[in-house]
Design a protein around this motif. Structure first.
Motif, mmCIF file in Angstrom:
data_model
loop_
_atom_site.group_PDB
_atom_site.id
_atom_site.type_symbol
_atom_site.label_atom_id
_atom_site.label_comp_id
_atom_site.label_asym_id
_atom_site.label_seq_id
_atom_site.Cartn_x
_atom_site.Cartn_y
_atom_site.Cartn_z
ATOM 1 N N ILE A 1 -58.692 -104.166 68.713
ATOM 2 C CA ILE A 1 -57.497 -104.391 68.159
ATOM 3 C C ILE A 1 -57.696 -104.420 66.607
ATOM 4 O O ILE A 1 -56.786 -103.740 65.810
ATOM 5 N N LEU A 2 -58.833 -104.818 66.024
ATOM 6 C CA LEU A 2 -58.853 -104.571 64.699
ATOM 7 C C LEU A 2 -59.050 -103.122 64.046
ATOM 8 O O LEU A 2 -58.145 -102.690 62.946
ATOM 9 N N ARG B 1 -58.829 -102.925 59.912
ATOM 10 C CA ARG B 1 -59.433 -101.507 60.000
ATOM 11 C C ARG B 1 -60.336 -101.264 58.675
ATOM 12 O O ARG B 1 -59.802 -101.469 57.773
ATOM 13 N N LEU C 1 -62.863 -105.793 73.096
ATOM 14 C CA LEU C 1 -61.515 -105.790 72.777
ATOM 15 C C LEU C 1 -60.978 -106.069 71.342
ATOM 16 O O LEU C 1 -60.079 -105.581 70.830
ATOM 17 N N LEU C 2 -61.812 -107.016 70.877
ATOM 18 C CA LEU C 2 -61.328 -107.442 69.535
ATOM 19 C C LEU C 2 -61.467 -106.510 68.567
ATOM 20 O O LEU C 2 -60.922 -106.043 67.577
ATOM 21 N N SER D 1 -55.287 -101.997 63.739
ATOM 22 C CA SER D 1 -54.680 -102.781 62.880
ATOM 23 C C SER D 1 -54.887 -102.768 61.513
ATOM 24 O O SER D 1 -55.888 -101.961 61.079
#
Lengths: 327, 327, 327, 327
Positions: free
Chosen positions: C232-233, C239, C228-229, C236
């Protein structure tokens, strides 16, 4: 910049405290941890004044009373503040200090005018200033007086106190009391400066120790004999306390923690705590501590590792900075 | 790991040198830069032996000869090596040393057996070892003897020499000559160890200076008086040469470069050079110098900035590490 | 600043090389290591031109010849240069390149006019420029063309070549040859720029990987699920390739080295080498790479540790930066 | 480790709040700063529910009411909590959040059961968890939902919300409301994880930007054309958002802050704040962020410099890391 629209004083302290002056002669001591226990012990033995103690742990209070028959105990910080004209606190960190001073049954609820309040905890400079400001407002004297010297110095009564005070006069009035517990009582200027002096010294110390560790490791790997290298550094411009008094390389000096498996001394956890205080204070003050921040990470890492966290901080020598043990 | 399939000795030196022993009593000196000029001057005045000098710049040679009538000049390093039994070199960096020793008309082409060759340049440890190995192979004594003490020490004859040698005996035979130029002649062990000792000391020094600068800036911004803060550090565990002898904060000590606009002393460019040597040596030796490498970047940056590059290295105080000047 | 009084060209190359133009159509390949072997193999299969190979290790030459019957071997780099009009070198590091080009029986001794010389080694930018300058002086074309893509890309013929050349024309003439070995042939500008592009990319890559490792470790310790982390990265502003294509946390992406015990990929030793080249180039150029230098120390440490040195560089995730393994 | 003997909950919140369920349909919004003003504006326009707003600054309240006739105002956070069933807060930092939730006339004094409380402030993870725990205890739903996207995104209603919630169900119930203000509503797991995701992303972003800045500066100083270098990085393994979408080198991309004198975008002060949150969270979690901590120092320094503090964070490119401006 942060808007301060919502920022009221973190704690709008009511003037719960009495406006009557403290009339008694007692010393109150709050916080009988490893350091505080020994410090209070010295006061019991040497100060020649009534001593009243408080600790959140009942067993500790009982144990202390068993060893010091004439000492009295209190059941809250407020009671200490009410019954003593000199109050000394020795607590682990900022949140504990906030609670003991400003919390329910805290010092502020019992404090009389004309008392003297000395906080020997090592805490955020900002919190130390906030505590002092409230005490001064109440009509008492406030001093921040963090120590160095460890539990050994606490037991022997040879601590160094770095003292911030509202005036030289306040410092002078506290000094005789602190001398029952320490050998060097250093006036560092205004309230909060005791904390400043301590974190400044310990940041410099923490960086120096890593620098000596890197240097000794480098020299040894390049073929130098450790004692010879230390001797050269100690008579040259690289000389520092971490090299000439507390060398981190085992065998270089027979009595340092390094030569005793890094037992005793000043633990990695405490160094990590002090460096964190220094880095946070630097950020608040818009001061840059690039090397200090890197050192903080190194001690943070070492103190997070079970086999290192209780070792003396000179054990950074063993981890070659990035963590692989030498055998 | 790098394959070494293609890696033959970087320079397969032919034995150009003579096998006849050096019979004369002359000292040869190569490299009359700011340091070397003063060092050779002291030899001319004190050594009581014939002196022959060489420098790539003709005007420098002429100027030196004008000041020292009895001195002779040579037209190549090889000629120096041929005519002198003791040869001293003082050159800016590793490439110059390689060229002067191994290049066309270099020392190796003129060197006799049983000579003594002392390189006082500050260079890569690996190059120093390579030079020494070739000289030893040729039947002469080899010493690496980098100095500290700056042009002031060179002029006054009070330099510190950090000496690597093949044996205590070799060191002992070089010592009387070095004592014409310096006050402390320190035996550091095997060939190359003079360089190792110097870069170790200077890495520790460079880091300490930044740490003192960060610490003093932090304390001052948090409200402490600079002299008081320095006094506290100097009597505590943060004590170091950069704090108690060479404090970087203007006004704390009246005679340091910091109190003279950072003029004189040890320039940022030289510190940057030494830290780079240290970091490279560390990488070769698989030693980690995290804080040393960060310090190297800081001096690299400062020495790349026109208004800082010629200032004393304690001027890192002024740049608050990340570069903004205080006024 | 260093005086350059003594600094002559590190190697005053005589014009040993022939002034006759190369008349043949052969490709010469020097350096059959893990990368070079595969690259030469592709040339043998696809180039449709005679291939002559050289390696310092006889067994390697024999093995290559056994697999490629039509290939000829040479006994020195000079012979390769004499017999081929296109010469490609793939060597471990700067000293090997200096030796193969300028040493005894080196390329310069056999090189004809109008040849094309391509060095695919990853080396110091300064050395690459020096090599190119000498070759251009001799009347041939010179290109530096370091690669990325690893042994997998070398075997598959899908390498990326980053190419520095004296002109677009020189680049265009080399491109068809490089396309037998690679998929992306990128023109980076003047000679040396191939090296510059590579160390720039790899410095950024090396820092990014550590930053992703620190970030993933932090998020996981604070309670986030790794996939999940990462998701998200990756959607966002954090990346990056190290996060969305080569995530260092085991299990986040099924096919990365992280999910295969960090086997394969790009080894810590190679990353340490490239970061060292970057830091040294930065110091030469008076460019500051504070974070790059810290990353260099981290890979240096990891690559100095037996259990890590051959792992993929994303294994910095496992060492939590300062070295303690996660289990 | 710190003894927790004295550490009671920092604030022993009494259950002042009502046990009656919230019956109304209103949304309450607290904190009409630069972000909050725009966010509340979008709610007024799109949510189709009564809106009640509060801000400590009366003028701001008046101005908001002037622009949004149907909106009502409240005179305390407690009143908002009492009158609204959905409460959203957007405050500058942890102390403001503590005050608004737990202080006198704070949210907890007015909160009904079965309300939904969403805090969109970017604050300490630990504080976010503490706030959520208290709200959950009171029988309401709690969500931490910090945003990215800046004032532009707040005005356009295109923010990204990173949301921590006690359950997927709680997240689902909040999502439609957040969609009036944002475009991407990301579920990050348990309470506090919204904050974790944000500081993780921003730490990675902050480091990446410095790494790209160092890399571009290095390449340019070594002779590469900036756009060409960026292109190579963007198609190689160094690729990242800071390079391919927000390149810090002026002129490389026409629409980035770098090409507009670093105006607009995400300010150095905000990046410094987020990195400080990340470093502090890492220390609490015993996670090491060596490179993150160095980056935090760099943004701290830049944000402490008047001419930089309001520039976009990509302006670290201009300071060559250690502070000297390029012209």
């Amino acid at each position: 910049m942060l808007s301060v629209r919502f920022l009221r004083p973190a704690r709008p302290v009511a003037r719960y405290y009495s406006t009557a002056s403290a009339k008694n002669n007692a010393i109150g001591f709050i916080g009988l941890g490893q350091m505080g226990y020994n410090m209070a012990n010295n006061l019991a033995l040497k100060a020649g004044r009534p001593l009243i103690v408080y600790d959140a742990v009942k067993d500790t209070l009982t144990r202390f009373k068993d060893q010091n028959k004439d000492v009295e105990t209190a059941s809250t910080p407020a009671e200490i503040a009410d019954r003593a004209s000199t109050i000394i606190t020795m607590l682990p960190a900022s949140p504990h200090v906030k609670e003991v001073y400003f919390g329910k049954n805290g010092i502020m609820e019992g404090l009389h005018k004309d008392s003297m309040v000395i906080d020997s905890s090592t805490i955020d400079t900002a919190v130390a200033k906030e505590v002092a400001a409230e005490i001064l407002k109440s009509g008492s004297r406030a001093l921040d007086a963090p120590v160095s010297g460890g539990t050994g110095g606490a037991a022997a009564g040879t601590l160094t106190f770095m003292v911030g005070a509202n005036s030289q006069e306040d410092f002078d009035s506290a000094k005789p009391i602190l001398e029952h517990m320490g050998k060097n009582i250093v006036y560092c200027g205004q309230n909060g400066n005791g904390q400043v002096a301590k974190i400044c010294n310990n940041m410099l110390l923490g960086v120096s120790m890593i620098a000596v560790a890197e240097t000794m490791q480098l020299g040894i790997k390049l073929g130098m004999e450790p004692k010879l290298l230390a001797n050269i550094l100690n008579t040259s411009s690289g000389r520092c306390w971490s090299s000439d008094t507390y060398n981190p390389c085992p065998g270089v000096m027979p009595t340092t923690p390094a030569s005793k498996n890094y037992q005793g001394g000043f633990g990695n956890t405490l160094m990590a705590k002090d460096l964190r205080l220094a880095v946070n204070a630097a950020q608040d003050a818009h001061s840059t501590v690039a090397i200090g921040a890197l050192a903080a990470q190194i001690y943070n890492q070492v103190s997070s590792t079970p086999e290192y966290q209780n070792l003396d901080f000179s054990s950074v020598f063993k981890v070659t900075i990035f963590g692989y043990c030498h055998n």
